[in-house]
Structures are given as structure tokens and as C-alpha cells.
Design a protein around this motif. Structure first.
Motif, short mmCIF file in Angstrom:
data_model
loop_
_atom_site.label_atom_id
_atom_site.label_comp_id
_atom_site.label_asym_id
_atom_site.label_seq_id
_atom_site.Cartn_x
_atom_site.Cartn_y
_atom_site.Cartn_z
N PRO A 244 0.81 -1.22 0.00
CA PRO A 244 0.00 0.00 0.00
C PRO A 244 0.84 1.28 0.00
CG PRO A 244 -0.96 -1.58 1.49
CD PRO A 244 0.36 -2.16 1.06
N GLU A 245 1.97 1.25 0.72
CA GLU A 245 2.84 2.43 0.72
C GLU A 245 3.52 2.61 -0.64
OE1 GLU A 245 3.14 4.76 2.80
OE2 GLU A 245 2.18 3.95 4.60
N VAL A 246 3.97 1.52 -1.23
CA VAL A 246 4.61 1.59 -2.55
C VAL A 246 3.61 2.10 -3.59
CG1 VAL A 246 5.62 0.21 -4.41
CG2 VAL A 246 6.33 -0.19 -2.04
N PHE A 247 2.38 1.61 -3.53
CA PHE A 247 1.35 2.04 -4.48
C PHE A 247 1.08 3.53 -4.36
CE2 PHE A 247 -3.35 2.45 -5.38
CZ PHE A 247 -3.22 2.40 -6.76
N LEU A 248 0.95 4.02 -3.14
CA LEU A 248 0.66 5.44 -2.95
C LEU A 248 1.78 6.32 -3.52
CD1 LEU A 248 -1.62 7.13 -1.58
CD2 LEU A 248 -0.04 7.42 0.33
N LYS A 249 3.03 5.90 -3.33
CA LYS A 249 4.16 6.67 -3.87
C LYS A 249 4.16 6.63 -5.39
CE LYS A 249 5.32 7.08 0.45
NZ LYS A 249 4.48 6.06 1.10
N ALA A 250 3.82 5.47 -5.97
CA ALA A 250 3.79 5.35 -7.43
C ALA A 250 2.68 6.22 -8.01
CB ALA A 250 3.59 3.90 -7.83
N VAL A 251 1.53 6.27 -7.33
CA VAL A 251 0.42 7.09 -7.81
C VAL A 251 0.82 8.56 -7.86
CG1 VAL A 251 -1.88 7.98 -7.21
CG2 VAL A 251 -1.44 5.52 -7.16
N THR A 252 1.42 9.05 -6.79
CA THR A 252 1.80 10.47 -6.78
C THR A 252 2.92 10.75 -7.77
OG1 THR A 252 2.23 12.37 -5.33
CG2 THR A 252 3.52 10.38 -4.91
N ARG A 276 -3.63 1.17 6.54
CA ARG A 276 -2.90 1.58 5.34
C ARG A 276 -3.54 1.13 4.04
NH1 ARG A 276 1.00 1.89 9.11
NH2 ARG A 276 2.39 3.69 8.97
N PRO A 277 -3.89 -0.14 3.89
CA PRO A 277 -4.51 -0.52 2.62
C PRO A 277 -5.86 0.14 2.39
CG PRO A 277 -4.42 -2.39 4.13
CD PRO A 277 -3.58 -1.33 4.73
N VAL A 278 -6.66 0.28 3.45
CA VAL A 278 -7.95 0.94 3.28
C VAL A 278 -7.75 2.40 2.87
CG1 VAL A 278 -10.05 1.71 4.46
CG2 VAL A 278 -9.19 -0.61 4.83
N THR A 279 -6.77 3.05 3.50
CA THR A 279 -6.53 4.47 3.22
C THR A 279 -5.74 4.67 1.93
OG1 THR A 279 -6.52 4.93 5.60
CG2 THR A 279 -5.58 6.60 4.15
N ASN A 280 -4.64 3.92 1.79
CA ASN A 280 -3.70 4.17 0.68
C ASN A 280 -4.06 3.45 -0.62
OD1 ASN A 280 -2.35 5.69 2.53
ND2 ASN A 280 -0.54 4.38 2.63
N VAL A 281 -4.96 2.50 -0.55
CA VAL A 281 -5.38 1.79 -1.76
C VAL A 281 -6.82 2.15 -2.12
CG1 VAL A 281 -5.82 -0.48 -2.81
CG2 VAL A 281 -3.78 -0.12 -1.38
N VAL A 282 -7.72 2.05 -1.16
CA VAL A 282 -9.15 2.21 -1.46
C VAL A 282 -9.58 3.67 -1.54
CG1 VAL A 282 -11.49 1.66 -0.66
CG2 VAL A 282 -9.66 -0.03 -0.39
N HIS A 283 -9.13 4.49 -0.59
CA HIS A 283 -9.68 5.85 -0.47
C HIS A 283 -8.85 6.94 -1.14
CE1 HIS A 283 -12.83 4.25 1.92
NE2 HIS A 283 -12.10 4.04 3.01
N ARG A 284 -7.61 7.13 -0.73
CA ARG A 284 -6.84 8.28 -1.20
C ARG A 284 -6.63 8.32 -2.72
NH1 ARG A 284 -2.26 8.35 3.63
NH2 ARG A 284 -3.41 9.73 5.07
N PRO A 285 -6.19 7.22 -3.36
CA PRO A 285 -5.92 7.31 -4.80
C PRO A 285 -7.16 7.60 -5.64
CG PRO A 285 -4.81 5.41 -3.84
CD PRO A 285 -5.77 5.92 -2.81
N THR A 286 -8.35 7.18 -5.15
CA THR A 286 -9.58 7.35 -5.93
C THR A 286 -10.43 8.51 -5.44
OG1 THR A 286 -10.80 5.80 -4.52
CG2 THR A 286 -9.65 4.87 -6.43
N ALA A 287 -9.86 9.36 -4.60
CA ALA A 287 -10.64 10.45 -3.99
C ALA A 287 -11.21 11.41 -5.02
CB ALA A 287 -9.78 11.21 -2.98
N HIS A 288 -10.53 11.56 -6.16
CA HIS A 288 -10.97 12.52 -7.17
C HIS A 288 -11.44 11.83 -8.46
CE1 HIS A 288 -9.53 15.71 -4.60
NE2 HIS A 288 -8.37 15.11 -4.51
N GLY A 289 -11.75 10.55 -8.36
CA GLY A 289 -12.23 9.81 -9.52
C GLY A 289 -12.01 8.33 -9.35
#
Length: 315
Positions: A244-252, A276-289
């Protein structure tokens, strides 16, 4: 000061017809009774369109649509996915072209290699931690440390190096290996290492510099995959922290580089819900779409269900 209160008068309460009320549950969404002799597709369609039942169907639909549109589907996995016997499911989806890329943590290469090497894995930690023998199997660590060295020599990613080494060394069960399958099919399998978390880090032959360089190359490859995730699907299965941390960094990172990443589906699957997975995978990356789903349950049941649902839809 003491006050006396009379019971409130309910007479003036305003009501309205039940037919005008919006309800969240309808009999049209209920489960359908199972008929003896029916098939899997019937079973899947019989699940209630409520809560996790509707989420499961939505995830399968999103993956089937992404496959049909030739969009990216990323399967990020903790090592537990391998340890509960799901390599054949993942490999089958790779061979069908459903999974575009795989990402795993450092433990993933250990268990995946041992399956290719001897067809078994997952030592009894409780039985070996007391005498200091935990993690000291020679063949596993020698093989992986050699693969790490080869990765350093060839400037290759860690996942590619281990997968190719399994093939080149003619291990007896390469068909059981996600890493070897990735190398054979040209599907990227990236490995994201945290130094000190894996048994090979305890061995004298471990080259931390080479491992770090190879894992960072895999991060860059992973980011290149995420840059193509628009209208695709990202699954995080059984990783509570690292992926989840790696994914969030890749998204940004890919958004910083102006890649379009605004509409996609994310899925987190695990036994329990972690922050972390709920926040960094499910919610934050898709917050704007896009859309995010959290499916809680046993991997050994949930993943075969999803895989079967996809196969039934794409045939």
C-alpha cells in the motif's frame, strides 16, 4: 433548581407514506435460492446485491471490463497468497492475459522459489525460532542471493532476475512459480524489499547494495505500470503495509509526471481491515475519480471466487 418535565406529546408528529421513503434494501436485491445441479455462474448471480455481495460483483465486472478493453490490471500480493495455495489461480490469470503485472514484497520471492525448487514452503517458525535455526535453510538463501548478485551484474529488476534464474537453473517445478511465469510470458513481476524483513537478509552472502538497486529498479517499473492504470484495476491482496505504501508513492509519482490517472478501480482484500490498505489503496488514490472496494475474507476462498467470476464473464 429542580424542574418537572411532562412526557412529550406525540400527537403532532408528522408522518408520510412508506411508499415515498427511500429504502436501502429491496427484495429485488435479495439472494436467490440455490437450485441443485446449477453452475458457478448461477451461484455468482444468486448472491445478494447488498454490501459485499454487490461489491464482489462490481469488482469482477470492473476486471472483466478492463480485460475486454485491454486496460491494465495489477495484482499486488503479500506472501500469504502463495502460502494458502493460490499460485495456480494467479498463474492462470496471467496466462489468460487478465493480469498485466504482479507486485510482491520480499517474502514473496522466498515462498515462490521454494515451490519451484521443492514443491513446498512455509517453515514452522514456532518450532525453529527458539534454537536460532529459523530462516537458515541453505538452498533457498543461496539461490536467491545468487539471483540478487545476477540482478546487480545485469542491472535487472529483482523479480525478473529471480524468475529468469528459476528457468535457467531448470528447477523441477517452474510451472508453480509466479516469478518464472512472469519471466516466461514477459509479464513484469516487481519485488519491493524492506531490508531486514526477509530470511535472506540474515545470510552472509546477501548483497544489500545489489538488492536495493534491483528493488528500486522494480519500483520504477512498477510506477511505469501504474502510469497505464487509467480505466484499469489495482488489487492489493494480503499486504498490510509495504505494497500500500509503494502504491501510494507510485500514484503520486506518475501524477507528478503528468500521466492521466483519474478513473480506475482499486480493491483491497484481506482477513481484516487495516488502516494503510484501506486508506492508501481504497480511499486516497480514488478520492478525485474512480472507485475503491474493500473485501474482507479468506484469500483461499475470495480469490478463487473472483477468478471464476472473471473467467465466466470473459469467455
Amino acid at each position: 433548581m429542580v424542574k418537572k418535565f411532562k412526557p412529550i406529546d406525540l400527537g403532532p408528529v408528522k408522518t408520510y407514506p412508506l411508499s415515498e421513503r427511500k429504502s436501502k434494501v429491496s427484495t429485488t436485491n435479495f439472494a436467490k435460492v440455490w437450485q441443485k445441479g446449477a453452475g458457478f455462474k448461477d451461484f455468482f448471480n444468486s448472491l445478494p446485491d447488498i454490501l459485499a455481495g454487490s461489491h464482489l460483483k462490481a469488482v469482477v465486472a470492473a476486471m472483466a471490463t478492463a480485460f475486454q478493453k485491454q486496460k491494465t490490471i495489477v495484482f499486488a500480493m503479500g506472501a500469504h497468497v502463495t502460502k494458502v495455495g493460490l499460485n495456480p489461480i494467479v498463474i492462470d490469470l496471467m496466462q489468460r492475459g487478465v493480469i498485466t503485472a504482479v507486485a510482491m514484497n520480499g517474502a514473496g520471492i522466498i515462498h515462490d522459489l521454494e515451490l519451484a525448487m521443492v514443491g513446498q514452503t512455509s517453515e514452522d517458525v514456532a518450532a525453529s525460532i527458539g534454537n536460532g535455526s529459523f530462516g537458515m535453510a541453505h538452498e533457498t538463501c543461496a539461490f536467491l542471493n545468487d539471483a540478487v548478485h545476477q540482478a546487480g551484474q545485469n542491472s535487472a529488476g529483482l523479480g525478473e532476475a529471480v524468475g529468469q534464474s528459476i528457468i535457467d537453473n531448470h528447477l523441477p517445478l517452474p510451472n508453480q512459480s509466479i516469478l518464472a511465469t512472469g519471466a516466461r510470458l514477459g509479464i513484469p513481476v516487481t519485488v519491493h524489499v524492506a531490508i531486514g524483513t526477509d530470511i535472506i537478509h540474515m545470510h552472509p552472502g546477501f548483497d544489500a547494495q545489489a538488492a536495493g538497486r534491483a528493488s528500486h529498479r522494480d519500483f520504477r517499473t512498477f510506477a511505469a505500470v501504474i502510469a497505464t492504470l487509467q480505466e484499469g484495476v489495482y488489487l492489493n491482496v494480503g499486504s498490510a503495509v509495504i505494497l500500500p505504501e509503494v502504491f501510494l508513492k507510485a500514484v503520486t509519482l506518475v501524477r507528478n509526471l503528468d500521466h492521466k490517472l483519474s478513473k480506475f478501480t482499486t480493491v483491497n482484500m484481506d482477513f481484516i481491515q487495516h488502516y494503510r490498505p484501506v486508506t492508501n489503496v481504497v480511499h486516497r488514490p480514488t478520492a478525485h475519480g474512480g472507485q475503491g472496494f474493500n473485501l474482507t475474507g479468506h484469500h483461499e476462498i475470495m480469490l478463487p471466487l473472483i477468478a471464476a467470476g472473471i473467467i465466466e464473464q470473459i469467455k
